[in-house]
Design an enzyme around this catalytic site. Structure first.
Site, PDB file in Angstrom:
ATOM      1  N   GLU A  78      -7.632  41.998  36.087  1.00  0.00           N
ATOM      2  CA  GLU A  78      -7.304  40.915  35.154  1.00  0.00           C
ATOM      3  C   GLU A  78      -8.540  40.404  34.422  1.00  0.00           C
ATOM      4  O   GLU A  78      -9.634  40.392  34.987  1.00  0.00           O
ATOM      5  CB  GLU A  78      -6.758  39.709  35.922  1.00  0.00           C
ATOM      6  CG  GLU A  78      -5.478  39.940  36.634  1.00  0.00           C
ATOM      7  CD  GLU A  78      -5.088  38.700  37.443  1.00  0.00           C
ATOM      8  OE1 GLU A  78      -4.127  38.816  38.205  1.00  0.00           O
ATOM      9  OE2 GLU A  78      -5.743  37.650  37.310  1.00  0.00           O
TER      10      GLU A  78
ATOM     11  N   CYS B 283     -13.339  35.554  31.062  1.00  0.00           N
ATOM     12  CA  CYS B 283     -13.613  35.637  32.496  1.00  0.00           C
ATOM     13  C   CYS B 283     -13.266  37.062  32.927  1.00  0.00           C
ATOM     14  O   CYS B 283     -12.123  37.496  32.769  1.00  0.00           O
ATOM     15  CB  CYS B 283     -12.720  34.608  33.187  1.00  0.00           C
ATOM     16  SG  CYS B 283     -12.820  34.666  34.961  1.00  0.00           S
TER      17      CYS B 283
ATOM     18  N   CYS C 293     -10.540  42.082  46.466  1.00  0.00           N
ATOM     19  CA  CYS C 293     -11.746  41.428  46.960  1.00  0.00           C
ATOM     20  C   CYS C 293     -11.723  41.418  48.479  1.00  0.00           C
ATOM     21  O   CYS C 293     -10.675  41.228  49.086  1.00  0.00           O
ATOM     22  CB  CYS C 293     -11.834  40.001  46.426  1.00  0.00           C
ATOM     23  SG  CYS C 293     -13.372  39.176  46.927  1.00  0.00           S
TER      24      CYS C 293
ATOM     25  N   CYS D 177     -11.206  34.506  50.648  1.00  0.00           N
ATOM     26  CA  CYS D 177     -11.132  33.046  50.541  1.00  0.00           C
ATOM     27  C   CYS D 177      -9.657  32.650  50.663  1.00  0.00           C
ATOM     28  O   CYS D 177      -8.783  33.290  50.077  1.00  0.00           O
ATOM     29  CB  CYS D 177     -11.704  32.571  49.206  1.00  0.00           C
ATOM     30  SG  CYS D 177     -13.434  33.025  49.010  1.00  0.00           S
TER      31      CYS D 177
ATOM     32  N   CYS E 250      -7.193  32.029  47.556  1.00  0.00           N
ATOM     33  CA  CYS E 250      -7.319  32.920  46.400  1.00  0.00           C
ATOM     34  C   CYS E 250      -6.350  34.100  46.463  1.00  0.00           C
ATOM     35  O   CYS E 250      -6.243  34.763  47.489  1.00  0.00           O
ATOM     36  CB  CYS E 250      -8.763  33.428  46.345  1.00  0.00           C
ATOM     37  SG  CYS E 250      -9.023  34.694  45.112  1.00  0.00           S
TER      38      CYS E 250
ATOM     39  N   GLY F 282     -12.742  39.654  42.378  1.00  0.00           N
ATOM     40  CA  GLY F 282     -13.885  40.286  43.026  1.00  0.00           C
ATOM     41  C   GLY F 282     -15.061  39.351  43.190  1.00  0.00           C
ATOM     42  O   GLY F 282     -15.133  38.291  42.568  1.00  0.00           O
ATOM     43  N   GLU F 283     -15.970  39.753  44.063  1.00  0.00           N
ATOM     44  CA  GLU F 283     -17.215  39.006  44.288  1.00  0.00           C
ATOM     45  C   GLU F 283     -18.325  39.750  43.530  1.00  0.00           C
ATOM     46  O   GLU F 283     -18.755  40.835  43.953  1.00  0.00           O
ATOM     47  CB  GLU F 283     -17.494  38.938  45.798  1.00  0.00           C
ATOM     48  CG  GLU F 283     -18.891  38.539  46.205  1.00  0.00           C
ATOM     49  CD  GLU F 283     -19.416  37.247  45.593  1.00  0.00           C
ATOM     50  OE1 GLU F 283     -18.899  36.183  45.906  1.00  0.00           O
ATOM     51  OE2 GLU F 283     -20.369  37.325  44.787  1.00  0.00           O
TER      52      GLU F 283
ATOM     53  N   SER G 170     -20.828  34.254  38.922  1.00  0.00           N
ATOM     54  CA  SER G 170     -20.355  33.339  39.958  1.00  0.00           C
ATOM     55  C   SER G 170     -20.378  34.041  41.315  1.00  0.00           C
ATOM     56  O   SER G 170     -20.145  35.247  41.393  1.00  0.00           O
ATOM     57  CB  SER G 170     -18.927  32.935  39.592  1.00  0.00           C
ATOM     58  OG  SER G 170     -18.266  32.415  40.697  1.00  0.00           O
TER      59      SER G 170
ATOM     60  N   SER H 123     -19.445  29.103  43.847  1.00  0.00           N
ATOM     61  CA  SER H 123     -18.120  28.621  44.242  1.00  0.00           C
ATOM     62  C   SER H 123     -18.281  27.913  45.575  1.00  0.00           C
ATOM     63  O   SER H 123     -18.255  28.550  46.626  1.00  0.00           O
ATOM     64  CB  SER H 123     -17.151  29.797  44.378  1.00  0.00           C
ATOM     65  OG  SER H 123     -16.982  30.411  43.127  1.00  0.00           O
ATOM     66  N   LEU H 124     -18.466  26.612  45.514  1.00  0.00           N
ATOM     67  CA  LEU H 124     -18.830  25.885  46.736  1.00  0.00           C
ATOM     68  C   LEU H 124     -17.579  25.470  47.520  1.00  0.00           C
ATOM     69  O   LEU H 124     -17.428  25.810  48.682  1.00  0.00           O
ATOM     70  CB  LEU H 124     -19.679  24.657  46.370  1.00  0.00           C
ATOM     71  CG  LEU H 124     -20.548  24.118  47.489  1.00  0.00           C
ATOM     72  CD1 LEU H 124     -21.593  25.122  47.907  1.00  0.00           C
ATOM     73  CD2 LEU H 124     -21.226  22.815  47.073  1.00  0.00           C
ATOM     74  N   HIS H 125     -16.698  24.742  46.878  1.00  0.00           N
ATOM     75  CA  HIS H 125     -15.373  24.392  47.426  1.00  0.00           C
ATOM     76  C   HIS H 125     -15.401  23.648  48.755  1.00  0.00           C
ATOM     77  O   HIS H 125     -14.361  23.523  49.418  1.00  0.00           O
ATOM     78  CB  HIS H 125     -14.489  25.631  47.554  1.00  0.00           C
ATOM     79  CG  HIS H 125     -14.449  26.485  46.327  1.00  0.00           C
ATOM     80  ND1 HIS H 125     -14.461  25.963  45.058  1.00  0.00           N
ATOM     81  CD2 HIS H 125     -14.423  27.837  46.166  1.00  0.00           C
ATOM     82  CE1 HIS H 125     -14.429  26.952  44.182  1.00  0.00           C
ATOM     83  NE2 HIS H 125     -14.410  28.092  44.826  1.00  0.00           N
TER      84      HIS H 125
ATOM     85  N   ASN I 198      -4.704  25.589  41.663  1.00  0.00           N
ATOM     86  CA  ASN I 198      -3.568  26.215  40.996  1.00  0.00           C
ATOM     87  C   ASN I 198      -2.699  26.865  42.071  1.00  0.00           C
ATOM     88  O   ASN I 198      -3.157  27.780  42.745  1.00  0.00           O
ATOM     89  CB  ASN I 198      -4.130  27.317  40.073  1.00  0.00           C
ATOM     90  CG  ASN I 198      -3.431  27.383  38.756  1.00  0.00           C
ATOM     91  OD1 ASN I 198      -2.569  26.559  38.454  1.00  0.00           O
ATOM     92  ND2 ASN I 198      -3.785  28.371  37.967  1.00  0.00           N
TER      93      ASN I 198
ATOM     94  N   CYS J 155      -7.308  33.202  39.693  1.00  0.00           N
ATOM     95  CA  CYS J 155      -7.821  34.539  39.939  1.00  0.00           C
ATOM     96  C   CYS J 155      -6.858  35.420  40.736  1.00  0.00           C
ATOM     97  O   CYS J 155      -6.445  35.070  41.833  1.00  0.00           O
ATOM     98  CB  CYS J 155      -9.131  34.280  40.677  1.00  0.00           C
ATOM     99  SG  CYS J 155      -9.891  35.576  41.507  1.00  0.00           S
TER     100      CYS J 155
HETATM  101  S1  SF4 Z   1     -12.472  33.395  45.384  1.00  0.00           S
HETATM  102 FE1  SF4 Z   1     -13.705  35.124  44.646  1.00  0.00          FE
HETATM  103  S2  SF4 Z   1     -14.829  35.810  46.491  1.00  0.00           S
HETATM  104 FE2  SF4 Z   1     -13.144  34.511  47.242  1.00  0.00          FE
HETATM  105  S3  SF4 Z   1     -11.467  35.986  47.687  1.00  0.00           S
HETATM  106 FE3  SF4 Z   1     -11.193  35.230  45.559  1.00  0.00          FE
HETATM  107  S4  SF4 Z   1     -12.215  36.760  44.274  1.00  0.00           S
HETATM  108 FE4  SF4 Z   1     -12.971  37.025  46.378  1.00  0.00          FE
END
Ligand code: SF4
Length: 374
Positions: free
Chosen positions: A109, A130, A137, A141, A144, A184-185, A216, A239-241, A315, A358
């Protein structure tokens, strides 16, 4: 909490490129070398990059100022994979989401975000894309959609750059701000991501300034240090969260490997090497990380690093238990940050109606296709 299933750095790029490289994964000096190896005149390399990035050719056959025999030899040596638009959601004035099918049928995407008020230090009239950096991934997380089906593979530089080219082609609009925040990371695929960034930034490539490129990460501390040592002045968003290990451990398995202290030390190193301010991304999730205490702690961290904070109300993702805080709680959180002297924005989620978070469109499409396929 599951143990982080992070893949080793650049799992497949060496193996794959040893077989046949996509011509758009090469840097210009590498292309010049290949052109020489093929016994062609040096100026052919310049002609080829012009076709790739200025005229946006989609096949060797379109390179009409190259003799047919040269085109045939290029096709023998390199692949020229296309990514196809499988689906588009959204309209011209809103966030638009693109689902792409890669040459091996995998889905990724990209999201085109219209002018937004200074999201990553850019001017408000910029169009931001983006992009994804991996298929799926491995980092899992908990909030996600991209991590829900695990990791498939790293994207190669051409597959990252082609997302920008394909979106520009589909919309007729020029993208001038790039964020590596899709599926993805990015720092788990650092070699290919840097290859793509060099192409995006180069005058012979897309010519987009490094200050308009933001990478990111969920918190890969060693790779943050590696990125800090790169010459390009690209921006970094974390991406602290969560403002404590307790909260991050609950929703981000990566924190078990690199805890907050390790992550912030790497961020300090990055900040000491770059001119741009860091950004902390913080998805506000009801009853998980939205308390006044988290806001105060986040404020202290942001002050310490001179970082900005982007707050993003969660979201909803089908199949996940989280929800977004009330409007009042969101406003209270941002007020605490601002009172602490932190530059904080509360993003009005532009893509809420089109599953912009995402990985959601890909997941939804895969689920729709599954019954038909079985
Ligand atoms: S937030 Fe980013 S690093 Fe975490 S699972 Fe989703 S895509 Fe992967």
């Amino acid at each position: 909490m599951s143990v982080c299933r992070a893949p080793p750095l650049s799992v497949n790029s060496k193996v794959r490129t040893a077989v046949k490289t996509d011509i758009r994964s090469l840097q210009f000096p590498e292309l010049e070398e290949q052109v020489r190896e093929l016994g062609l005149a040096d100026y052919r390399a310049r002609q080829i990059v012009d076709w790739l990035y200025k005229k946006r050719a989609q096949s060797f056959d379109e390179m009409t100022n190259l003799p047919q025999e040269v085109r045939a030899r290029l096709a023998e040596r390199f692949t020229f994979d296309k990514i196809d638009v499988a689906r588009v959601l959204g309209s011209r004035d809103t966030t638009r989401k693109f689902l792409f099918q890669l040459a091996d049928s995998n889905l990724i995407e990209s999201v085109l975000i219209p002018a937004s008020p200074a999201l990553y230090g850019s001017r408000s009239d910029r169009r931001t894309i983006c992009v994804s950096t991996q298929v799926g991934c491995a980092y899992g997380c908990k909030f996600c959609a991209s991590g829900l089906e695990g990791f498939s593979r790293n994207l190669r530089p051409n597959e990252i750059v082609d997302q920008i080219i394909a979106v520009e082609r589909a919309t007729g609009e020029k993208v001038d701000n790039i964020v590596f925040m899709g599926m993805g990371e990015p720092l788990a695929n650092l070699e290919n991501v840097m290859g793509a960034i060099r192409i995006i930034n180069a005058p012979w490539g897309l010519g987009i300034g490094a200050r308009h490129i933001t990478v990111s990460t969920s918190g890969l501390a060693p790779q943050i240090r590696q990125l800090a040592d790169e010459q390009l002045q690209i921006r970094l968003a974390i991406s602290l969260h969560g403002a404590t290990d307790e909260v991050r451990n609950q929703i981000m398995p990566i924190n078990r490997r690199y805890n907050l202290e390790t992550l912030l030390a790497a961020c300090e190193y990055y900040a000491s090497r770059k001119k741009q301010r860091l950004t902390f991304e913080y998805i506000l999730i009801a009853n998980v990380n939205d308390s006044p205490d988290q806001a105060r702690r986040l404020g202290r961290i942001a002050r310490r690093l001179g970082a900005k904070v982007n707050l993003i109300p969660y979201n909803t993702v089908e199949g996940l238990p989280w929800s977004r805080p009330s409007r009042e709680q969101q406003e209270q959180f941002v007020s605490i940050l601002r009172e602490a002297g932190v530059a904080a924005t509360l993003r009005r989620e532009k893509g809420h109606d089109i599953d912009a978070a995402c990985g959601q469109l890909r997941l939804q499409t895969k689920r729709e296709l599954q019954p038909a396929a079985s």
